[in-house]
Design a protein around this motif. Structure first.
Motif, PDB file in Angstrom:
ATOM      1  N   HIS A   1       0.829  -1.208   0.000  1.00  0.00           N
ATOM      2  CA  HIS A   1       0.000   0.000   0.000  1.00  0.00           C
ATOM      3  C   HIS A   1       0.859   1.252   0.000  1.00  0.00           C
ATOM      4  O   HIS A   1       0.627   2.186  -0.776  1.00  0.00           O
ATOM      5  CB  HIS A   1      -0.935  -0.021   1.214  1.00  0.00           C
ATOM      6  CG  HIS A   1      -2.000   1.022   1.163  1.00  0.00           C
ATOM      7  ND1 HIS A   1      -1.798   2.296   1.628  1.00  0.00           N
ATOM      8  CD2 HIS A   1      -3.264   0.970   0.684  1.00  0.00           C
ATOM      9  CE1 HIS A   1      -2.898   2.996   1.440  1.00  0.00           C
ATOM     10  NE2 HIS A   1      -3.804   2.214   0.868  1.00  0.00           N
ATOM     11  N   ARG A   2       1.876   1.279   0.830  1.00  0.00           N
ATOM     12  CA  ARG A   2       2.731   2.458   0.924  1.00  0.00           C
ATOM     13  C   ARG A   2       3.599   2.629  -0.311  1.00  0.00           C
ATOM     14  O   ARG A   2       3.948   3.753  -0.687  1.00  0.00           O
ATOM     15  CB  ARG A   2       3.544   2.383   2.204  1.00  0.00           C
ATOM     16  CG  ARG A   2       2.580   2.561   3.405  1.00  0.00           C
ATOM     17  CD  ARG A   2       3.148   2.366   4.773  1.00  0.00           C
ATOM     18  NE  ARG A   2       4.393   3.038   4.957  1.00  0.00           N
ATOM     19  CZ  ARG A   2       5.481   2.428   5.447  1.00  0.00           C
ATOM     20  NH1 ARG A   2       5.457   1.164   5.759  1.00  0.00           N
ATOM     21  NH2 ARG A   2       6.577   3.111   5.616  1.00  0.00           N
TER      22      ARG A   2
ATOM     23  N   THR B   1       2.696   2.145  -3.316  1.00  0.00           N
ATOM     24  CA  THR B   1       1.906   2.658  -4.450  1.00  0.00           C
ATOM     25  C   THR B   1       2.059   4.164  -4.645  1.00  0.00           C
ATOM     26  O   THR B   1       1.804   4.657  -5.739  1.00  0.00           O
ATOM     27  CB  THR B   1       0.412   2.303  -4.314  1.00  0.00           C
ATOM     28  OG1 THR B   1      -0.121   2.918  -3.128  1.00  0.00           O
ATOM     29  CG2 THR B   1       0.186   0.802  -4.297  1.00  0.00           C
ATOM     30  N   VAL B   2       2.479   4.891  -3.624  1.00  0.00           N
ATOM     31  CA  VAL B   2       2.679   6.335  -3.802  1.00  0.00           C
ATOM     32  C   VAL B   2       4.010   6.642  -4.491  1.00  0.00           C
ATOM     33  O   VAL B   2       4.221   7.766  -4.928  1.00  0.00           O
ATOM     34  CB  VAL B   2       2.584   7.117  -2.465  1.00  0.00           C
ATOM     35  CG1 VAL B   2       1.225   6.905  -1.815  1.00  0.00           C
ATOM     36  CG2 VAL B   2       3.702   6.754  -1.529  1.00  0.00           C
TER      37      VAL B   2
ATOM     38  N   ILE C   1      -6.292  -2.670  -2.916  1.00  0.00           N
ATOM     39  CA  ILE C   1      -5.298  -1.603  -2.801  1.00  0.00           C
ATOM     40  C   ILE C   1      -5.208  -0.824  -4.108  1.00  0.00           C
ATOM     41  O   ILE C   1      -5.154   0.405  -4.109  1.00  0.00           O
ATOM     42  CB  ILE C   1      -3.920  -2.177  -2.412  1.00  0.00           C
ATOM     43  CG1 ILE C   1      -3.996  -2.820  -1.026  1.00  0.00           C
ATOM     44  CG2 ILE C   1      -2.844  -1.096  -2.455  1.00  0.00           C
ATOM     45  CD1 ILE C   1      -2.758  -3.615  -0.634  1.00  0.00           C
TER      46      ILE C   1
ATOM     47  N   GLU D   1      -8.182   1.461  -4.460  1.00  0.00           N
ATOM     48  CA  GLU D   1      -8.107   2.575  -3.514  1.00  0.00           C
ATOM     49  C   GLU D   1      -7.065   3.612  -3.918  1.00  0.00           C
ATOM     50  O   GLU D   1      -7.276   4.806  -3.767  1.00  0.00           O
ATOM     51  CB  GLU D   1      -7.779   2.029  -2.128  1.00  0.00           C
ATOM     52  CG  GLU D   1      -7.643   3.079  -1.059  1.00  0.00           C
ATOM     53  CD  GLU D   1      -7.203   2.492   0.270  1.00  0.00           C
ATOM     54  OE1 GLU D   1      -6.455   3.177   0.988  1.00  0.00           O
ATOM     55  OE2 GLU D   1      -7.594   1.355   0.582  1.00  0.00           O
ATOM     56  N   THR D   2      -5.927   3.162  -4.436  1.00  0.00           N
ATOM     57  CA  THR D   2      -4.807   4.072  -4.713  1.00  0.00           C
ATOM     58  C   THR D   2      -4.697   4.487  -6.175  1.00  0.00           C
ATOM     59  O   THR D   2      -3.919   5.375  -6.490  1.00  0.00           O
ATOM     60  CB  THR D   2      -3.481   3.412  -4.312  1.00  0.00           C
ATOM     61  OG1 THR D   2      -3.267   2.245  -5.126  1.00  0.00           O
ATOM     62  CG2 THR D   2      -3.471   3.042  -2.839  1.00  0.00           C
TER      63      THR D   2
ATOM     64  N   CYS E   1      -3.218   2.899  -8.376  1.00  0.00           N
ATOM     65  CA  CYS E   1      -1.928   2.416  -8.869  1.00  0.00           C
ATOM     66  C   CYS E   1      -2.152   1.055  -9.510  1.00  0.00           C
ATOM     67  O   CYS E   1      -2.854   0.204  -8.947  1.00  0.00           O
ATOM     68  CB  CYS E   1      -0.926   2.284  -7.720  1.00  0.00           C
ATOM     69  SG  CYS E   1       0.699   1.649  -8.212  1.00  0.00           S
TER      70      CYS E   1
END
Length: 166
Positions: free
Chosen positions: A22-23, A25-26, A61, A64-65, A67
């Motif tokens: 999750h992290r 993806t930024v 994920i 949500e993101t 990505c």
């Protein structure tokens, strides 16, 4: 397009893995989850089962993101896998200082093989730092509750494998 590769055996995928995914993806536009085919480790779950688990968990994920997340099994050198998928960075999760020594050696070797591919370390969130797939499997095998370490879907897979409520 920024492409990152997050490799592992994911046997099974844990909340710690999902936190790193999750992290990550930024940092990238496309995140490739490299599922290692490591016959020496004798995985509990087959390659197909591990890929399916990760695809299921990562769909949420990705949605949500926004990505793109792709699951890619591999059996070659990590650096070759990174080249195969066009990754400019390898993403590694660190849980504790004990992980660092091994990871430090890997970075050095990978840099010698291809200096154009960077390695980025992400520290697991505090509540996930102790989670290791090996320990999750042991807890499940012995009938302990793994709900704090994996998603409900992965917990069901562990219960099915061990034939016990975990």
């Amino acid at each position: 397009m920024r492409i990152g590769l997050y490799p592992g055996t994911f046997d099974p995928v844990t909340l710690g893995h999902l936190d790193i995914i999750h992290r990550a993806t930024v940092l990238v536009d496309r995140l490739v989850i490299g599922v290692a085919i490591n016959r020496d480790k004798g995985p509990l779950f087959s390659l197909e089962e591990r890929v399916t688990m990760i695809e299921t968990e990562c769909a949420r994920i990705s949605e949500e993101t926004a990505c793109e997340i792709v699951v890619h099994p591999f059996e070659n050198l990590l650096i070759d896998c990174a080249r195969d998928v066009g990754a400019g960075m390898i993403i590694r999760g660190l849980r504790a200082v004990a992980d660092f020594e091994y990871e430090f050696q890997m970075v050095g070797m990978n840099r010698r093989l291809d200096a154009s591919i960077e390695t980025v370390f992400l520290m697991a969130e505090a509540q996930h730092q102790a989670i290791a797939s090996k320990l999750v499997k042991e807890i499940a095998r012995l009938g302990g509750n793994v709900a704090k370490f994996v998603t409900p879907e992965v917990r069901k897979a562990l219960q099915a494998r061990f034939g016990a409520d975990c």
